[in-house]
Design a protein around this motif. Structure first.
Motif, PDB file in Angstrom:
ATOM      1  N   GLU A 162       0.796  -1.099   0.005  1.00 29.03           N
ATOM      2  CA  GLU A 162      -0.035   0.124  -0.073  1.00 29.03           C
ATOM      3  C   GLU A 162       0.927   1.260   0.122  1.00 29.03           C
ATOM      4  N   GLN A 163       2.089   1.253   0.744  1.00 30.48           N
ATOM      5  CA  GLN A 163       2.895   2.473   0.854  1.00 30.48           C
ATOM      6  C   GLN A 163       3.568   2.364  -0.621  1.00 30.48           C
ATOM      7  N   THR A 164       3.941   1.329  -1.231  1.00 29.23           N
ATOM      8  CA  THR A 164       4.398   1.479  -2.506  1.00 29.23           C
ATOM      9  C   THR A 164       3.442   2.087  -3.664  1.00 29.23           C
ATOM     10  N   LEU A 165       2.370   1.602  -3.593  1.00 28.87           N
ATOM     11  CA  LEU A 165       1.270   1.967  -4.511  1.00 28.87           C
ATOM     12  C   LEU A 165       0.854   3.625  -4.332  1.00 28.87           C
ATOM     13  N   ILE A 166       1.072   4.188  -2.944  1.00 28.79           N
ATOM     14  CA  ILE A 166       1.021   5.526  -2.881  1.00 28.79           C
ATOM     15  C   ILE A 166       2.023   6.221  -3.489  1.00 28.79           C
ATOM     16  N   SER A 167       3.151   5.757  -3.419  1.00 24.15           N
ATOM     17  CA  SER A 167       4.308   6.584  -4.287  1.00 24.15           C
ATOM     18  C   SER A 167       4.384   6.316  -5.560  1.00 24.15           C
ATOM     19  N   ILE A 168       3.990   5.210  -6.242  1.00 20.81           N
ATOM     20  CA  ILE A 168       3.517   5.034  -7.508  1.00 20.81           C
ATOM     21  C   ILE A 168       2.718   5.892  -8.337  1.00 20.81           C
ATOM     22  N   ILE A 169       1.571   5.970  -7.581  1.00 24.15           N
ATOM     23  CA  ILE A 169       0.555   6.617  -8.089  1.00 24.15           C
ATOM     24  C   ILE A 169       0.879   8.150  -8.083  1.00 24.15           C
ATOM     25  N   GLU A 170       1.468   8.530  -6.935  1.00 23.06           N
ATOM     26  CA  GLU A 170       2.169  10.063  -7.187  1.00 23.06           C
ATOM     27  C   GLU A 170       2.948  10.375  -8.513  1.00 23.06           C
ATOM     28  N   ASP A 171       3.983   9.235  -8.664  1.00 23.79           N
ATOM     29  CA  ASP A 171       5.035   9.316  -9.701  1.00 23.79           C
ATOM     30  C   ASP A 171       4.352   9.403 -11.097  1.00 23.79           C
ATOM     31  N   VAL A 172       3.320   8.353 -11.239  1.00 25.93           N
ATOM     32  CA  VAL A 172       2.831   8.270 -12.739  1.00 25.93           C
ATOM     33  C   VAL A 172       1.784   9.499 -13.024  1.00 25.93           C
ATOM     34  N   THR A 173       1.151   9.938 -11.807  1.00 29.44           N
ATOM     35  CA  THR A 173       0.178  11.110 -12.003  1.00 29.44           C
ATOM     36  C   THR A 173       0.933  12.095 -12.697  1.00 29.44           C
ATOM     37  N   HIS A 174       2.281  12.493 -12.360  1.00 27.29           N
ATOM     38  CA  HIS A 174       2.864  13.532 -12.627  1.00 27.29           C
ATOM     39  C   HIS A 174       3.476  13.269 -14.077  1.00 27.29           C
ATOM     40  N   SER A 175       3.716  11.908 -14.392  1.00 30.12           N
ATOM     41  CA  SER A 175       4.432  11.662 -15.701  1.00 30.12           C
ATOM     42  C   SER A 175       3.506  11.063 -16.831  1.00 30.12           C
TER      43      SER A 175
END
Length: 573
Positions: A162-175
């Protein structure tokens, strides 16, 4: 320069009595490294613990510079700056946890404090007092590992996922890119676990985890154990279903070869549900829930396959959420009804028991759906426990009314697995019987074979206790689940209810008849009373009599009817 000036006795003599006592004290402390440095950071003191911690003997260390001995390269300039500012501006170096360097280049974790002696003189001396934190660091690492790792498989756990998904979602949202989530559930794992035992089940989970790791691209994704026999793979840089299908096929192919577990060779398959960000959701809960729904669809279509989350599934989930919300409101408004379907004693033609069947009667009749739709939704939304409490209460009320009228009819209620998992169910059953002055023989329990198979020892022991009291316990819809006759001897049951699908063609079809006869014979051998469901024709009734079954139930005798209609039916007997 002679090294004799750095030997301890002359050094001690250079200080006052208080400073000498300080140096003698810290010199004797175990696992506490004490080093002394002059104003040029040359070593003037090196105790025995310093030798043990850093690997340099006193002779090797004396005269060397601090930054050349135990300071990692990236810290050298900062250490020099801190030391100079202390001498020049009286700015003490703060105590802190540091990672320093041993003689062999290995890192060592220490808590470092600093003392300046002979402050303000031409020859100030800085003493570093370092406490070895290696053991604490190892313990900390182990605690962090335990908090972030599934201890059985060594995979990241749900928390890390769940922590990783939070980080991934933030990254891919910007990219403006995407990723896919693969929800992997092992098919029939419970049955394998029960057959081989939990030890072998754990070994199988470890073997599955190891093989999945070998099948995935760990550089572009993460595999985690979600819980039980469920795994989740997050694949980065995924934007379309074609890429997902390639991954899903690899994951499915992982299970083509059996798993060799010491003396056991186990073949197992998996069902996989797939959701894609951002198409199928922009939050963790939605992505996991949608992948989970797709996985269940894969199971419904026959297992050993994968399924994408679709608009159809999305509409179905919305409908289910809507029904769940209406069910919740109906519970508050008491908008349910119990009907009762008699179970007929084949020998006498009379009935002494009936099954309580729940019906939903909301004020807005058009919003109601039949039990085969709302019961599964209630189970998934955790409403089933509240509905089960309602059913138990109303059943006990009705049983008391009938007993007061001299009607001795046992009422059987259906109990879901979700209810049994609640430790309070059996206490509530006992309390409800007591409150209405009922005996254990007045209220029977009906459970599906799948519920019993999934029950742990605590549930089975509670069921045995109820059976010992005299509670009649039936396996409902037998033949529609796992259908292992060998399980029957393990369960504390009194009745075996054969599903209507087995009876439908039995009187005319030799194959169906053979199955019915086999089930009835095994049931009787195990001292179980047989109840055949779905009897709709006289030929089916006669066939059941020929098999010497004890009870029948079906439209030939009565549809589910109200309590008042049951009383009227009894008056005609």
């Amino acid at each position: 320069m002679s090294l004799t000036k750095y030997q301890e006795p002359p050094l001690f003599e250079q200080h006052g009595a208080a400073e000498r006592r300080f140096l003698q004290l810290i010199s004797a402390l175990p696992k506490v490294s004490v080093q002394g440095y002059d104003k040029h950071r040359n070593v003037i003191y090196w105790n025995k613990s310093s030798e043990d911690m850093y690997g340099y003997s006193k002779d090797e260390a004396l005269g060397q510079k601090l930054e050349d001995l135990i300071i990692p390269n990236f810290m050298r300039d900062e250490v020099v700056k801190f030391h100079q500012r202390w001498i020049e501006f009286d700015e003490a170096i703060p105590s802190n946890e540091l990672v320093l360097k041993k003689k062999d280049g290995q890192p060592i974790h220490v808590f470092s404090s600093h003392v300046m002696l002979k402050q303000g003189s031409d020859s100030p001396e800085m003493y570093c007092v370092d406490i070895d934190l290696s053991e604490q660091h190892e313990i900390r690492l182990e605690l962090e590992r335990m908090a972030s790792t599934d201890l059985l498989t060594d995979l990241p756990n749900r928390r890390v996922l769940e922590q990783t998904l939070i980080s991934i979602i933030e990254d891919v949202t910007h990219s403006n890119s995407g990723f896919a989530l693969f929800f992997i559930d092992l098919d029939m794992f419970k049955e394998i676990n029960d057959t081989l035992g939990h030890t072998w089940g754990d070994e199988l989970l470890k073997a599955v985890a190891k093989r999945l790791v070998s099948c995935i691209d760990s550089a572009n994704g993460m595999l985690a154990r979600f819980g039980g026999d469920e795994f989740v793979y997050v694949a980065n840089n995924i934007t379309d279903e074609i890429q997902c299908e390639e991954i899903a096929k690899k994951l499915t192919d992982c299970f083509k070869k059996s798993f060799e577990l010491s003396t056991e060779s186990v073949h197992i398959t998996s069902s996989i549900g797939i959701s894609i960000f951002p198409r199928d959701g922009d939050g963790i809960d939605d992505l996991l829930k949608h992948a989970d729904a797709a996985m269940y669809q894969a199971k419904a279509e026959g297992r050993n396959r994968y399924h994408f989350f679709t608009k159809t599934l999305s509409q179905r989930l919305r409908q289910q959420r809507s029904i769940a919300a209406r069910l919740r409101e109906s519970l508050k408004k008491d908008e349910f009804e119990l009907l009762f379907q008699p179970q007929i004693d084949v020998k006498t033609g009379k009935f002494t028991s009936c099954e309580a069947l729940l019906r939903w009667r909301p004020l807005d009749e058009e919003s109601a759906v039949p039990p085969n739709i709302f019961i599964p939704i209630a189970e998934r939304s955790e409403l089933i426990a509240d509905i089960g409490r309602w059913v138990l209460e109303k059943t006990c009320q009705q049983s008391k009314k009938w007993k007061q009228k001299g009607i001795g009819v046992r009422i059987d209620i259906n109990v879901s697995g979700k209810e049994l998992e609640k430790s309070s169910f059996f206490e509530r059953l006992t309390a409800c019987r007591s409150h209405y002055g009922l005996s254990p023989e007045d209220i029977g329990l009906e459970l599906t074979e799948n519920v019993l198979i999934k029950s742990d020892n605590a549930i089975l022991e509670n069921l045995r206790a109820q059976r010992d009291l005299g509670v009649e316990i039936s396996i409902d819809d037998f033949g529609t689940g796992y259908s292992s006759l060998s399980y029957l001897k393990q369960f504390p049951v009194s009745h075996l209810k054969i599903d209507r699908s087995f009876l439908k063609g039995a009187p005319e079809n030799a194959y169906d008849s053979a199955l019915m006869e086999a089930i009835v014979n095994v049931g009787h051998k195990l001292d179980l009373k047989i109840v055949v469901e779905g009897v709709e024709t006289q030929s089916q009734s006669d066939y059941c009599k020929s098999l010497n079954v004890e009870f029948v139930q079906g439209f030939l005798y009565s549809r589910p009817i109200s309590a008042e209609a049951i009383e009227a039916l009894l008056e005609k007997q």
